[in-house]
Design a protein around this motif. Structure first.
Motif, PDB file in Angstrom:
ATOM      1  N   THR A 181       0.826  -1.217   0.000  1.00 44.32           N
ATOM      2  CA  THR A 181       0.000   0.000   0.000  1.00 44.32           C
ATOM      3  C   THR A 181       0.854   1.259   0.000  1.00 44.32           C
ATOM      4  OG1 THR A 181      -0.174  -0.118   2.416  1.00 44.32           O
ATOM      5  CG2 THR A 181      -1.961  -1.115   1.133  1.00 44.32           C
ATOM      6  N   PHE A 182       2.072   1.173   0.524  1.00 45.43           N
ATOM      7  CA  PHE A 182       2.948   2.351   0.546  1.00 45.43           C
ATOM      8  C   PHE A 182       3.298   2.776  -0.878  1.00 45.43           C
ATOM      9  CE2 PHE A 182       6.939   4.615   0.649  1.00 45.43           C
ATOM     10  CZ  PHE A 182       6.792   5.482   1.723  1.00 45.43           C
ATOM     11  N   ILE A 183       3.647   1.804  -1.722  1.00 44.95           N
ATOM     12  CA  ILE A 183       3.993   2.115  -3.108  1.00 44.95           C
ATOM     13  C   ILE A 183       2.784   2.668  -3.852  1.00 44.95           C
ATOM     14  CG2 ILE A 183       4.530   1.014  -5.324  1.00 44.95           C
ATOM     15  CD1 ILE A 183       6.958   1.675  -3.653  1.00 44.95           C
ATOM     16  N   TYR A 184       1.620   2.090  -3.639  1.00 44.24           N
ATOM     17  CA  TYR A 184       0.424   2.559  -4.325  1.00 44.24           C
ATOM     18  C   TYR A 184       0.171   4.032  -4.031  1.00 44.24           C
ATOM     19  CZ  TYR A 184      -0.620  -2.445  -4.905  1.00 44.24           C
ATOM     20  OH  TYR A 184      -0.572  -3.776  -5.214  1.00 44.24           O
ATOM     21  N   ARG A 185       0.450   4.433  -2.815  1.00 41.72           N
ATOM     22  CA  ARG A 185       0.121   5.800  -2.393  1.00 41.72           C
ATOM     23  C   ARG A 185       1.239   6.811  -2.638  1.00 41.72           C
ATOM     24  NH1 ARG A 185      -2.033   3.770   3.542  1.00 41.72           N
ATOM     25  NH2 ARG A 185      -4.002   2.841   2.838  1.00 41.72           N
ATOM     26  N   HIS A 186       2.501   6.345  -2.623  1.00 45.92           N
ATOM     27  CA  HIS A 186       3.596   7.314  -2.530  1.00 45.92           C
ATOM     28  C   HIS A 186       4.701   7.118  -3.562  1.00 45.92           C
ATOM     29  CE1 HIS A 186       1.727   8.418   1.251  1.00 45.92           C
ATOM     30  NE2 HIS A 186       1.929   7.226   1.762  1.00 45.92           N
ATOM     31  N   ILE A 187       4.463   6.416  -4.662  1.00 48.10           N
ATOM     32  CA  ILE A 187       5.529   6.117  -5.599  1.00 48.10           C
ATOM     33  C   ILE A 187       6.188   7.376  -6.157  1.00 48.10           C
ATOM     34  CG2 ILE A 187       3.942   5.946  -7.554  1.00 48.10           C
ATOM     35  CD1 ILE A 187       7.219   3.963  -6.976  1.00 48.10           C
ATOM     36  N   ASN A 188       5.454   8.468  -6.256  1.00 49.49           N
ATOM     37  CA  ASN A 188       6.019   9.701  -6.811  1.00 49.49           C
ATOM     38  C   ASN A 188       6.579  10.646  -5.760  1.00 49.49           C
ATOM     39  OD1 ASN A 188       5.394   9.213  -9.618  1.00 49.49           O
ATOM     40  ND2 ASN A 188       3.241   9.525  -9.074  1.00 49.49           N
ATOM     41  N   GLU A 214       4.370  -3.467  -9.712  1.00 46.46           N
ATOM     42  CA  GLU A 214       3.578  -4.091 -10.768  1.00 46.46           C
ATOM     43  C   GLU A 214       3.755  -3.444 -12.140  1.00 46.46           C
ATOM     44  OE1 GLU A 214      -0.443  -4.163  -9.430  1.00 46.46           O
ATOM     45  OE2 GLU A 214      -0.067  -5.664  -7.870  1.00 46.46           O
ATOM     46  N   SER A 215       4.549  -2.375 -12.232  1.00 49.29           N
ATOM     47  CA  SER A 215       4.721  -1.703 -13.521  1.00 49.29           C
ATOM     48  C   SER A 215       6.168  -1.263 -13.701  1.00 49.29           C
ATOM     49  CB  SER A 215       3.802  -0.473 -13.615  1.00 49.29           C
ATOM     50  OG  SER A 215       4.249   0.548 -12.737  1.00 49.29           O
ATOM     51  N   ASP A 216       6.564  -1.082 -14.967  1.00 49.30           N
ATOM     52  CA  ASP A 216       7.908  -0.581 -15.254  1.00 49.30           C
ATOM     53  C   ASP A 216       8.106   0.807 -14.665  1.00 49.30           C
ATOM     54  OD1 ASP A 216       9.059  -2.741 -16.722  1.00 49.30           O
ATOM     55  OD2 ASP A 216       7.797  -2.213 -18.438  1.00 49.30           O
ATOM     56  N   TYR A 217       7.048   1.599 -14.661  1.00 45.79           N
ATOM     57  CA  TYR A 217       7.164   2.946 -14.096  1.00 45.79           C
ATOM     58  C   TYR A 217       7.522   2.868 -12.609  1.00 45.79           C
ATOM     59  CZ  TYR A 217       6.023   7.619 -12.453  1.00 45.79           C
ATOM     60  OH  TYR A 217       6.098   8.857 -11.866  1.00 45.79           O
ATOM     61  N   GLN A 218       6.824   2.010 -11.863  1.00 43.02           N
ATOM     62  CA  GLN A 218       7.136   1.862 -10.442  1.00 43.02           C
ATOM     63  C   GLN A 218       8.571   1.382 -10.253  1.00 43.02           C
ATOM     64  OE1 GLN A 218       3.950  -0.847  -9.407  1.00 43.02           O
ATOM     65  NE2 GLN A 218       2.812   0.769  -8.348  1.00 43.02           N
ATOM     66  N   ASN A 219       8.990   0.419 -11.094  1.00 39.38           N
ATOM     67  CA  ASN A 219      10.362  -0.083 -10.997  1.00 39.38           C
ATOM     68  C   ASN A 219      11.375   1.024 -11.270  1.00 39.38           C
ATOM     69  OD1 ASN A 219      12.335  -2.585 -11.107  1.00 39.38           O
ATOM     70  ND2 ASN A 219      12.808  -1.329 -12.891  1.00 39.38           N
ATOM     71  N   ASP A 220      11.120   1.831 -12.305  1.00 40.20           N
ATOM     72  CA  ASP A 220      12.051   2.904 -12.650  1.00 40.20           C
ATOM     73  C   ASP A 220      12.174   3.922 -11.526  1.00 40.20           C
ATOM     74  OD1 ASP A 220      12.432   1.682 -15.071  1.00 40.20           O
ATOM     75  OD2 ASP A 220      11.101   3.030 -16.188  1.00 40.20           O
ATOM     76  N   GLN A 221      11.058   4.222 -10.886  1.00 38.81           N
ATOM     77  CA  GLN A 221      11.085   5.198  -9.791  1.00 38.81           C
ATOM     78  C   GLN A 221      11.812   4.641  -8.571  1.00 38.81           C
ATOM     79  OE1 GLN A 221       9.986   8.459 -10.179  1.00 38.81           O
ATOM     80  NE2 GLN A 221       9.864   7.650 -12.267  1.00 38.81           N
TER      81      GLN A 221
END
Length: 245
Positions: A181-188, A214-221
């Motif tokens: 849930t932390f990533i879902y809310r605060h990835i940016n 779950e996404s390349d964007y999350q991985n890149d960040q």
């Protein structure tokens, strides 16, 4: 023994010798990776429930209300199956994490059994505190034994509502896993992620694992930070018997 293990071709059955109840399941594993290289650093061993004699199929409901004796039998099955693929695991220096409730750490004899039977490096992923974070003498002794033998202790699902906030302070964890849930809310929010990393590093030897990528964007960040990651982007859980590392 409270439970009898029955091995089918592709599954296991644990049968309660006292009340004749049973549960059928199979083991899976999900990789934990370094986000830049996506190299596998560890795997988490998980259990997929097929059926149970009480009709409960929802795995979360079932595993939230099972006895420690069932969990102990399940953990020993996980250890046995990990030993079957020990060559692949050990050749790549991979750690295998296994979930264990906090109060089961008080069973020193069982902790010794895990260590004595394991032919791979195991991380005990501690969860399910049941509103208690009391470090008893037995738990302290178990922690000492685990560390002495080069095994690891991880804190699971930190930042989730299920984990007491003071669980982080109990000991120097080898790793801390951050609930998805932390990533879902605060990835940016890179500042918040950095603050979390700095904070957790005070209580962890090897920083953190972000769950739920779950996404390349999350991985890149998230690859901008010194951490490990786990999630469907890298792999869905695969049958442990078919695991290719």
């Amino acid at each position: 023994m409270f439970y009898t293990k029955i091995k089918n071709k592709n599954s296991f059955i644990l049968k309660n010798n006292t009340n004749n109840s049973s549960a059928e399941f199979y083991l899976v594993a999900q990789p934990i990776v370094q986000p830049k290289s996506r190299n596998v650093i560890a795997i988490e061993v998980l259990t997929n429930l097929i059926s149970s004699s009480n009709g409960t199929i929802h795995a979360e409901d079932f595993f939230s209300d099972i006895s420690n004796e069932f969990i102990k039998s399940l953990i020993m099955i996980q250890i046995e199956e990990l030993n079957n693929i020990k060559v692949a695991i050990n050749s790549k220096n991979i750690v295998a994490s296994i979930n264990i409730p906090f109060d089961l750490l008080s069973d020193i004899e069982f902790i010794r059994l895990i260590i004595n039977k394991s032919q791979v490096k195991v991380a005990l992923e501690v969860t399910n505190f049941k509103n208690s974070t009391l470090m008893t003498d037995n738990i302290k002794k178990s922690v000492s034994i685990i560390k002495e033998h080069g095994f690891e202790l991880w804190l699971d699902d930190f930042t989730s509502e299920d984990i007491p906030s003071n669980a982080l302070y109990l000991l120097k964890w080898d790793r801390v896993k951050i609930d998805k849930t932390f990533i879902y809310r605060h990835i940016n929010n890179h500042s918040l992620i950095s603050d979390l990393l700095n904070y957790v590093s005070n209580f962890s030897f090897n920083s953190i694992v972000f769950e739920g990528i779950e996404s390349d964007y999350q991985n890149d960040q998230i690859s901008k930070f010194n951490c490990l990651c786990q999630g469907y982007l890298y792999s869905r859980p695969l049958r442990l018997s078919h695991m290719v590392l």
